[in-house]
Scaffold this active site. Structure first.
Site, PDB file in Angstrom:
ATOM      1  N   HIS A   1       0.820  -1.211   0.000  1.00 50.04           N
ATOM      2  CA  HIS A   1       0.000   0.000   0.000  1.00 50.04           C
ATOM      3  C   HIS A   1       0.852   1.258   0.000  1.00 50.04           C
ATOM      4  O   HIS A   1       2.089   1.204   0.015  1.00 50.04           O
ATOM      5  CB  HIS A   1      -0.981  -0.016   1.170  1.00 50.04           C
ATOM      6  CG  HIS A   1      -0.355  -0.074   2.544  1.00 50.04           C
ATOM      7  ND1 HIS A   1       0.490   0.895   3.040  1.00 50.04           N
ATOM      8  CD2 HIS A   1      -0.490  -0.985   3.548  1.00 50.04           C
ATOM      9  CE1 HIS A   1       0.848   0.608   4.269  1.00 50.04           C
ATOM     10  NE2 HIS A   1       0.277  -0.550   4.610  1.00 50.04           N
TER      11      HIS A   1
ATOM     12  N   CYS B   1       2.566  -4.808   6.993  1.00 47.72           N
ATOM     13  CA  CYS B   1       2.295  -4.638   5.567  1.00 47.72           C
ATOM     14  C   CYS B   1       3.534  -4.097   4.851  1.00 47.72           C
ATOM     15  O   CYS B   1       4.605  -3.955   5.427  1.00 47.72           O
ATOM     16  CB  CYS B   1       1.098  -3.714   5.368  1.00 47.72           C
ATOM     17  SG  CYS B   1      -0.477  -4.455   5.862  1.00 47.72           S
TER      18      CYS B   1
END
Length: 251
Positions: free
Chosen positions: A161, A169
């Site tokens: 992202h 992440c």
């Protein structure tokens, strides 16, 4: 009669080979649906021409794009590789720097441990309205992750992202995710249903593994090493499965 049977078998084999070699069916509606979202339109306005030029410079046809992503924790980088669907070798298109990391070397074991996963994954969802600008979801936990977690909750929702923030992440900044998202949408629109993502702690060479003989993760990394090496040697994707014992097996 024997000759007729042999001819029939040869014909069936040829038809099977031809059907197996068919290129994926294009899916332009996927791009059209993504472009309904404002952030995706901004990404295309900023990077569509850049992406098209990048592909052409590398001899790739946008309508045949096949994408592969490879991540290294040491060195903090995400590599985007591409080729024309099912033909030739992958070529390195772009390297994105990981804008943040969390946890330590080694696989993710359970929810809340802050670890970035390690292993062989695919992108299983596109999020055109992420709170981290845009995001691409991984199919974590896979069968190997679930086996290692045992009775514990392995966690979920691992994304590539935007932004610089992460708790497990892979952030590559808003600018980075705009370009990568366009590449991924173009690959999906060209018919690529499954985009592979390999996440490694470091380059899994024999020398690098030898330096970490005392690591509790060594046996796990040795499972990943053949997949790493196949791609290094061939620039083609290895065939990876998960055994009943939860181990990666590479052919």
């Amino acid at each position: 009669m024997r000759l007729l049977l042999l001819l029939a078998a040869a014909l069936l084999a040829a038809l099977y080979a031809r059907s197996s070699a068919r290129t994926p069916e294009p899916n332009p509606s996927f791009r059209a649906n993504q472009l309904l979202f404002p952030k995706v339109r901004v990404a295309y306005a900023a990077h569509e021409t850049t992406v098209q030029n990048l592909l052409h410079r590398n001899g790739l046809a946008p309508e045949k794009l096949e994408l592969f992503l490879r991540v290294f924790k040491v060195g903090r980088r995400l590599e985007a590789w591409g080729r024309n669907q099912g033909t030739g070798h992958f070529v390195l298109l772009r390297t994105f720097r990981l804008a943040g990391t969390s946890g330590t070397l080694g696989p993710k074991r359970q929810a809340g441990d802050g670890q970035i996963p390690e292993g062989f994954y695919t992108i299983n969802r596109f999020n055109p309205d992420s709170k981290f600008y845009l995001s691409l979801g991984l199919d974590y936990p896979n069968a190997a992750d679930a086996f290692r977690a045992g009775p514990l909750d392995p966690g979920n929702d691992i994304f590539i992202h935007g932004s610089h923030e992460t708790i497990g992440c892979l952030p590559i900044t808003d600018e980075g995710i705009r370009e990568l998202y366009v590449l991924a949408v173009e690959a999906r629109a060209a018919g690529q249903a499954s985009i592979s993502v390999h996440i490694f702690p470091f380059e899994l060479t024999a020398d690098n593994l030898a330096r970490r003989m005392a690591s509790p993760h060594l046996v796990f990394w040795q499972q990943l090493a053949p997949g790493y090496q196949v791609f290094e040697d061939t620039h083609d994707l290895p065939a990876v499965t998960v055994t009943d014992a939860g181990r990666y097996a590479v052919r």
